[in-house]
Motif scaffolding. Structure first.
Motif, PDB file in Angstrom:
ATOM      1  N   UNK A   1       0.411  -7.540  -2.644  1.00  0.00           N
ATOM      2  CA  UNK A   1      -0.288  -8.628  -3.310  1.00  0.00           C
ATOM      3  C   UNK A   1       0.031  -9.952  -2.625  1.00  0.00           C
ATOM      4  N   UNK A   2      -1.011 -10.765  -2.364  1.00  0.00           N
ATOM      5  CA  UNK A   2      -0.855 -12.079  -1.742  1.00  0.00           C
ATOM      6  C   UNK A   2      -1.773 -13.057  -2.465  1.00  0.00           C
ATOM      7  N   UNK A   3      -1.741 -14.303  -2.038  1.00  0.00           N
ATOM      8  CA  UNK A   3      -2.614 -15.331  -2.580  1.00  0.00           C
ATOM      9  C   UNK A   3      -3.527 -15.851  -1.467  1.00  0.00           C
ATOM     10  N   UNK A   4      -4.766 -16.169  -1.850  1.00  0.00           N
ATOM     11  CA  UNK A   4      -5.732 -16.732  -0.906  1.00  0.00           C
ATOM     12  C   UNK A   4      -6.151 -18.098  -1.421  1.00  0.00           C
ATOM     13  N   UNK A   5      -5.912 -19.131  -0.625  1.00  0.00           N
ATOM     14  CA  UNK A   5      -6.297 -20.481  -0.991  1.00  0.00           C
ATOM     15  C   UNK A   5      -7.553 -20.906  -0.249  1.00  0.00           C
ATOM     16  N   UNK A   6      -8.593 -21.239  -1.003  1.00  0.00           N
ATOM     17  CA  UNK A   6      -9.849 -21.644  -0.372  1.00  0.00           C
ATOM     18  C   UNK A   6     -10.560 -22.633  -1.291  1.00  0.00           C
ATOM     19  N   UNK A   7     -11.064 -23.701  -0.726  1.00  0.00           N
ATOM     20  CA  UNK A   7     -11.755 -24.769  -1.470  1.00  0.00           C
ATOM     21  C   UNK A   7     -10.902 -25.303  -2.618  1.00  0.00           C
ATOM     22  N   UNK A   8      -9.598 -25.377  -2.383  1.00  0.00           N
ATOM     23  CA  UNK A   8      -8.696 -25.947  -3.367  1.00  0.00           C
ATOM     24  C   UNK A   8      -8.358 -25.023  -4.524  1.00  0.00           C
ATOM     25  N   UNK A   9      -8.713 -23.734  -4.402  1.00  0.00           N
ATOM     26  CA  UNK A   9      -8.454 -22.770  -5.469  1.00  0.00           C
ATOM     27  C   UNK A   9      -7.611 -21.626  -4.907  1.00  0.00           C
ATOM     28  N   UNK A  10      -6.635 -21.163  -5.713  1.00  0.00           N
ATOM     29  CA  UNK A  10      -5.828 -20.007  -5.318  1.00  0.00           C
ATOM     30  C   UNK A  10      -6.351 -18.771  -6.036  1.00  0.00           C
ATOM     31  N   UNK A  11      -6.627 -17.720  -5.249  1.00  0.00           N
ATOM     32  CA  UNK A  11      -7.172 -16.469  -5.770  1.00  0.00           C
ATOM     33  C   UNK A  11      -6.239 -15.319  -5.441  1.00  0.00           C
ATOM     34  N   UNK A  12      -6.221 -14.315  -6.315  1.00  0.00           N
ATOM     35  CA  UNK A  12      -5.416 -13.126  -6.058  1.00  0.00           C
ATOM     36  C   UNK A  12      -6.050 -12.305  -4.945  1.00  0.00           C
ATOM     37  N   UNK A  13      -5.197 -11.790  -4.071  1.00  0.00           N
ATOM     38  CA  UNK A  13      -5.670 -10.949  -2.977  1.00  0.00           C
ATOM     39  C   UNK A  13      -4.760  -9.767  -2.751  1.00  0.00           C
ATOM     40  N   UNK A  14      -5.236  -8.840  -1.941  1.00  0.00           N
ATOM     41  CA  UNK A  14      -4.484  -7.619  -1.630  1.00  0.00           C
ATOM     42  C   UNK A  14      -4.699  -7.290  -0.169  1.00  0.00           C
ATOM     43  N   UNK A  15      -3.611  -6.980   0.529  1.00  0.00           N
ATOM     44  CA  UNK A  15      -3.722  -6.668   1.955  1.00  0.00           C
ATOM     45  C   UNK A  15      -4.569  -5.413   2.129  1.00  0.00           C
ATOM     46  N   UNK A  16      -5.659  -5.545   2.904  1.00  0.00           N
ATOM     47  CA  UNK A  16      -6.585  -4.436   3.118  1.00  0.00           C
ATOM     48  C   UNK A  16      -6.284  -3.672   4.395  1.00  0.00           C
ATOM     49  N   UNK A  17      -5.856  -4.364   5.440  1.00  0.00           N
ATOM     50  CA  UNK A  17      -5.554  -3.691   6.703  1.00  0.00           C
ATOM     51  C   UNK A  17      -4.626  -4.551   7.549  1.00  0.00           C
ATOM     52  N   UNK A  18      -3.851  -3.881   8.381  1.00  0.00           N
ATOM     53  CA  UNK A  18      -2.928  -4.528   9.323  1.00  0.00           C
ATOM     54  C   UNK A  18      -3.301  -4.063  10.721  1.00  0.00           C
ATOM     55  N   UNK A  19      -3.443  -5.021  11.638  1.00  0.00           N
ATOM     56  CA  UNK A  19      -3.861  -4.678  12.984  1.00  0.00           C
ATOM     57  C   UNK A  19      -2.812  -3.901  13.757  1.00  0.00           C
ATOM     58  N   UNK A  20      -3.301  -3.086  14.691  1.00  0.00           N
ATOM     59  CA  UNK A  20      -2.412  -2.341  15.580  1.00  0.00           C
ATOM     60  C   UNK A  20      -2.550  -2.806  17.029  1.00  0.00           C
ATOM     61  N   UNK A  21      -3.741  -3.230  17.403  1.00  0.00           N
ATOM     62  CA  UNK A  21      -3.932  -3.797  18.736  1.00  0.00           C
ATOM     63  C   UNK A  21      -3.689  -5.294  18.678  1.00  0.00           C
ATOM     64  N   UNK A  22      -2.875  -5.839  19.585  1.00  0.00           N
ATOM     65  CA  UNK A  22      -2.568  -7.273  19.538  1.00  0.00           C
ATOM     66  C   UNK A  22      -3.789  -8.123  19.838  1.00  0.00           C
ATOM     67  N   UNK A  23      -3.885  -9.243  19.126  1.00  0.00           N
ATOM     68  CA  UNK A  23      -4.939 -10.220  19.395  1.00  0.00           C
ATOM     69  C   UNK A  23      -4.544 -11.098  20.571  1.00  0.00           C
ATOM     70  N   UNK A  24      -3.264 -11.413  20.646  1.00  0.00           N
ATOM     71  CA  UNK A  24      -2.759 -12.228  21.749  1.00  0.00           C
ATOM     72  C   UNK A  24      -1.318 -11.836  22.039  1.00  0.00           C
ATOM     73  N   UNK A  25      -0.854 -12.188  23.236  1.00  0.00           N
ATOM     74  CA  UNK A  25       0.526 -11.922  23.658  1.00  0.00           C
ATOM     75  C   UNK A  25       1.109 -13.200  24.263  1.00  0.00           C
TER      76      UNK A  25
END
Length: 263
Positions: A205-229
């Motif tokens: 469980x995490x929080x998502x802040x957008x447009x000045x509002x905090x919403x409940x969130x849940x981690x859906x996926x974690x990357x395995x291939x790096x975006x950057x090094x």
């Protein structure tokens, strides 16, 4: 130990205990909003676009007809296929009646075994013709259904790629017609370093802040291939699923913050 040394030692010990007992600070990650589900609808049917029933931004319900091809060609083919199936059914029924009469005569030894075999062969041919006619009718009905592009789920139209009067010719690749998204469930996407990634798991469980509002969130996926090094390590995609309020009308690409739980 001198009195001064004792005081220094006690101060260092007290500071260490304070650091151990101090509450950890949540980690905020900058990110963007993304569609959780996005589909580009097309069809295997060919024809002329007769109706476009939606525009970009429209909300639609599952099953709504979004785009229609000219139905006249499919209606004509359907009528012909139904007539062919009806004729095949009548011929099949007559072939069955003829076989029944033949078997009755054969049992009474009034006809030869060869004549019985011929009647059975005629029925088998009639059965095959009926199955072929039914298969043709099913194929035509499918093409008629494919000439109407329906929404596969409740969502929002974000792009319409065709207009009435355009020809749809699908030879090597299906032509895109409408892009539809599920706007009720969104993804928050950010990049996270490898040291943080190892302490996270799908479902956290995490929080998502957008447009000045905090919403409940849940981690859906974690990357395995790096975006950057870099010399400091690699970064990976982190996707969080969250549900914005209907009144927010979020778009893909909006800036947000993902707040991870305290360590």
């Amino acid at each position: 130990m001198t009195r001064t040394g004792t005081r220094v030692y006690q101060s260092s010990l007290l500071l260490g205990l304070m650091l151990l007992n101090a509450p950890s600070i949540a980690q905020d990650l900058p990110g963007t909003s993304e569609w959780s589900t996005q589909v580009t609808l097309s069809t295997t049917a060919n024809g002329m676009i007769s109706k476009v029933n939606v525009a970009a931004g429209d909300e639609v319900v599952q099953g709504a007809v979004l785009v229609e091809l000219d139905p006249r060609a499919y209606q004509s083919e359907l009528a012909a296929a139904e007539s062919l199936r009806e004729a095949a059914q009548q011929l099949n029924q007559e072939a069955r009646r003829e076989l029944d009469r033949t078997l009755e005569l054969f049992d009474r030894t009034l006809i030869s075994d060869h004549e019985r075999k011929l009647a059975e062969i005629e029925l088998a041919k009639s059965d095959a013709a009926l199955r072929e006619a039914e298969a043709k009718l099913t194929a035509v009905r499918l093409q008629r259904d494919y000439s109407r592009i329906n929404a596969p789920f409740d969502g929002r139209v974000v792009a319409v790629h065709v207009q009435p009067g355009e020809a749809v010719v699908n030879r090597l690749q299906a032509q895109p017609l409408v892009t539809l998204v599920d706007h009720r469930r969104m993804l928050a996407r950010a990049q996270v370093d490898d040291r943080t990634l190892v302490r996270l798991k799908v479902g956290d469980k995490v929080q998502v802040g957008i447009r000045g509002v905090w919403l409940d969130g849940e981690i859906a996926s974690l990357g395995y291939d790096p975006v950057s090094r870099s010399d400091n390590g690699a970064t990976y995609h982190l996707d969080v699923r969250f549900t914005p309020g209907e009144e927010m009308a979020l778009r893909s690409g909006e800036k947000l913050v993902i707040r991870l739980a305290d360590e």
